[in-house]
Design an enzyme around this catalytic site. Structure first.
Site, mmCIF file in Angstrom:
data_model
loop_
_atom_site.group_PDB
_atom_site.id
_atom_site.type_symbol
_atom_site.label_atom_id
_atom_site.label_comp_id
_atom_site.label_asym_id
_atom_site.label_seq_id
_atom_site.Cartn_x
_atom_site.Cartn_y
_atom_site.Cartn_z
ATOM 1 N N ASP A 100 -0.466 -28.194 20.214
ATOM 2 C CA ASP A 100 -1.424 -28.758 19.266
ATOM 3 C C ASP A 100 -1.356 -30.282 19.211
ATOM 4 O O ASP A 100 -2.107 -30.908 18.484
ATOM 5 C CB ASP A 100 -1.156 -28.175 17.867
ATOM 6 C CG ASP A 100 -2.246 -28.512 16.857
ATOM 7 O OD1 ASP A 100 -3.432 -28.507 17.245
ATOM 8 O OD2 ASP A 100 -1.911 -28.797 15.690
ATOM 9 N N GLN A 108 -8.791 -24.316 21.794
ATOM 10 C CA GLN A 108 -8.802 -24.780 20.412
ATOM 11 C C GLN A 108 -10.143 -25.426 20.093
ATOM 12 O O GLN A 108 -10.744 -26.085 20.946
ATOM 13 C CB GLN A 108 -7.688 -25.815 20.162
ATOM 14 C CG GLN A 108 -7.586 -26.252 18.709
ATOM 15 C CD GLN A 108 -6.459 -27.258 18.489
ATOM 16 O OE1 GLN A 108 -6.644 -28.454 18.709
ATOM 17 N NE2 GLN A 108 -5.296 -26.783 18.067
ATOM 18 N N SER A 127 -7.781 -29.378 13.201
ATOM 19 C CA SER A 127 -7.835 -28.169 14.020
ATOM 20 C C SER A 127 -8.446 -27.036 13.202
ATOM 21 O O SER A 127 -8.098 -26.845 12.033
ATOM 22 C CB SER A 127 -6.427 -27.775 14.483
ATOM 23 O OG SER A 127 -5.831 -28.816 15.231
#
Length: 291
Positions: A208, A282, A232
């Site tokens: 991430d 993502q 996110s």
């Protein structure tokens, strides 16, 4: 003797959840001057909680997660695990992360008993070796003459050595014609022990950190004042081979589309031998700062 100031020791400690009931765990969250808890931390801790309720003989092969609310730094997070399925080949767990009485994150993880089958993969990109590339902090320091306070703090606490394959760009003019792609070499800055779950969750944490770079690259320099607030929205990973997070891995990232204030990024993680270890997807939210 362990070093409590070591970034990798802090990462291992962060992933070492406290079991407070059979299917309930508590993770601490560092009290840092951030707007929200780092999403990779929550994802990594949630995967630890899921893995701690399995027999350990089935490695995780996929996870799918949603970031629902921003976590508050310094406040413990409780992870509640639902044992959805224990089959002959697959084990499924659902995890809900709760902080201050509110759900902030959901994760579903699937674990698979190893089986034999056919194999193929896309080739690893041809990139320079990590030893030939500058560390991120050194590259920024060389350009600016000093490190901004936020990056100095990050460099001191960062559990991963990050090295960008291509030089950083610092002005909008340098971004002209740049494709939405980025690649970094990464590895933990110190040994992480021999627990495979720790290495898997450490890479989940790291996944991430830079993935949305690919979305930002055509818009603004990565290291400078941000014109967009980012968050996110969801995260998915598929694990193809075992690995160690304290050995170099290449994180190839690209963004196939950005629209409606959302940008989609996908990543591929390779080891130095060219094996595709992990695939990542993502979606992130991008809003003009102050808007």
């Amino acid at each position: 003797m362990t070093d409590p100031d070591s970034p990798t020791e802090r990462l291992v400690d962060l992933l070492d959840l406290e079991r407070i009931e059979e299917n309930i765990f508590r993770g601490h969250s560092p009290d840092e001057p951030l707007q929200r808890v780092f999403g990779g931390q929550v994802a990594g801790q949630a995967l630890v909680a899921a893995g701690r309720t399995t027999d350990g003989d089935r490695p995780v092969h996929s996870l799918h997660a949603y970031f629902l609310r921003p976590g508050v730094p310094g406040v413990p997070i409780v992870y509640m695990v639902e044992r959805v399925r224990d089959g002959r080949s697959f084990t499924t767990r659902r995890v809900v992360a709760v902080q201050q009485g509110r759900t902030i994150f959901n994760l579903t993880a699937s674990f698979h008993r190893g089986e034999q089958g056919f194999e193929h993969q896309m080739p690893m990109p041809d990139v320079p070796d990590p030893e030939s590339l500058p560390r991120l902090a050194d590259e920024v320091r060389d350009h600016l003459g000093t490190l901004p306070e936020s990056l100095e703090r990050m460099a001191h606490h960062q559990p991963f050595d990050i090295r960008y394959v291509e030089r950083l760009r610092w002005t909008p003019r340098e971004l002209e014609g740049v494709e939405p792609r980025s690649a970094v070499w990464m590895r933990a800055v110190g040994p992480l022990g021999d627990d495979p779950l720790v290495h898997t969750c450490a890479v989940t944490y790291a996944s991430d950190m830079t993935l949305l770079d690919a979305v930002r690259l055509p818009i603004e320099p990565l290291w400078g004042p941000r014109g967009f607030d980012m968050a996110s929205l969801d995260h998915a990973m598929w694990f193809h081979h075992p690995f160690r997070a304290d050995e170099w891995f290449l994180y190839q990232q690209e963004s196939p589309v950005a629209t409606g204030a959302r940008g989609l990024a996908r990543g591929q993680i390779f080891d130095r031998q060219g094996r595709l270890l992990v695939s990542v997807m993502q979606e992130g939210l991008f809003r003009k700062a102050g808007g």
